[in-house]
Design a protein around this motif. Sequence first.
Motif, mmCIF file in Angstrom:
data_model
loop_
_atom_site.group_PDB
_atom_site.id
_atom_site.type_symbol
_atom_site.label_atom_id
_atom_site.label_comp_id
_atom_site.label_asym_id
_atom_site.label_seq_id
_atom_site.Cartn_x
_atom_site.Cartn_y
_atom_site.Cartn_z
ATOM 1 N N VAL A 93 49.980 84.613 22.055
ATOM 2 C CA VAL A 93 51.299 85.225 22.203
ATOM 3 C C VAL A 93 52.311 84.214 22.726
ATOM 4 O O VAL A 93 53.417 84.059 22.188
ATOM 5 N N ILE A 94 51.948 83.486 23.771
ATOM 6 C CA ILE A 94 52.877 82.540 24.397
ATOM 7 C C ILE A 94 53.267 81.421 23.433
ATOM 8 O O ILE A 94 54.443 81.065 23.315
ATOM 9 N N LEU A 95 52.300 80.858 22.728
ATOM 10 C CA LEU A 95 52.595 79.767 21.809
ATOM 11 C C LEU A 95 53.437 80.243 20.630
ATOM 12 O O LEU A 95 54.334 79.533 20.174
ATOM 13 N N ASN A 96 53.157 81.445 20.117
ATOM 14 C CA ASN A 96 53.972 81.972 19.024
ATOM 15 C C ASN A 96 55.399 82.261 19.472
ATOM 16 O O ASN A 96 56.348 82.129 18.692
ATOM 17 N N MET A 97 55.557 82.677 20.724
ATOM 18 C CA MET A 97 56.889 82.990 21.218
ATOM 19 C C MET A 97 57.717 81.752 21.534
ATOM 20 O O MET A 97 58.865 81.858 21.949
ATOM 21 N N SER A 98 57.166 80.580 21.303
ATOM 22 C CA SER A 98 57.949 79.350 21.500
ATOM 23 C C SER A 98 59.115 79.267 20.526
ATOM 24 O O SER A 98 60.012 78.433 20.683
ATOM 25 N N LEU A 99 59.135 80.155 19.521
ATOM 26 C CA LEU A 99 60.292 80.229 18.633
ATOM 27 C C LEU A 99 61.559 80.574 19.407
ATOM 28 O O LEU A 99 62.680 80.342 18.933
ATOM 29 N N ALA A 100 61.390 81.118 20.618
ATOM 30 C CA ALA A 100 62.554 81.448 21.440
ATOM 31 C C ALA A 100 63.340 80.205 21.829
ATOM 32 O O ALA A 100 64.556 80.274 22.052
ATOM 33 N N VAL A 101 62.669 79.057 21.910
ATOM 34 C CA VAL A 101 63.348 77.820 22.332
ATOM 35 C C VAL A 101 64.434 77.412 21.345
ATOM 36 O O VAL A 101 65.598 77.248 21.738
#
Length: 300
Positions: A93-101
């Motif tokens: 989840v955390i790695l996929n949510m890096s799209l937020a950057v």
Amino acid sequence: MNLIMTAAAVCFFCLNGAMTRLFQLKMRRERLSLYQAGFCFIAAMLNVVFYGVSALPDARTVIMSAAFGLLFALASFLGALCYERGPMSLTSVILNMSLAVPVLYSFAFFGEGISNPGIIGLVLLCATFILSAMSTSNGGRINAVWLVMVGVAFAANGSTAVLQKLNQMNSGGHSDGFFLAFAYFISAICFLCVFVWGKKRSGHAEERHCSGAEPKGNNLSYILKALLITAVSGCGSFVGNAMLNILSVRMDAAVLYPCVNGGLAVLTAVVSMVFFKEKPTWLKVASIAVGAAAIVLLAI
């Protein structure tokens, strides 16, 4: 055309991921970093062959390219460690949510926005990642070391997208093959260093095999299979990043990166069930359905 290129990026990134999974299943675990170095070298060469280097790059391009390569290798290395030493579900989840950057960076510095359906799509996309992670959940303890590693991997993975977009804007949207070629080369060197470090650390101990791995690691059949997997993986990464490089200045970040990451999560789930015979649980089916809805809303 943009949507077709986005779909192509998703498919080829998935191809790269599928080859990595195949290598993990069929080849020796200790040679994973050597495989990663190999596909990075292949992707680097493909960028030079297909795009060429039209002129000597300026210092800014060299620095951003080197930073991209280092961050890409760092995110891959730490991500693998986080999967092994902590909860796989939360790591995913955390790695996929890096799209937020890149999305937040584009909001702050480029004034990009997002439609109301797109906002709903982002919420559904978050749900997709959570459902996907739950469907592949395994044990793992959270500690300070894991938190630091996953935090650095998150920042590194997201920052590569920012650097890619900045380079395209710096070149007026027409960067040549140097940026990604040099970045891949730097990543390959990093992975080779990890491989050598791992060999020295393990000494001359007998190598462990992954489940279902080939019984011998030096016969011709094994070598040919490893080379084929590495070559296909390098092509997948090359095409995926080539598409992303072009789209980074054609599409708003709030649409592009969620579509790519969300589409990749959905397609990877399908591939895992069809080709790797993973059980199609209701959580996986739900993640595919929610992810597909999220992508449709983001594309509106």
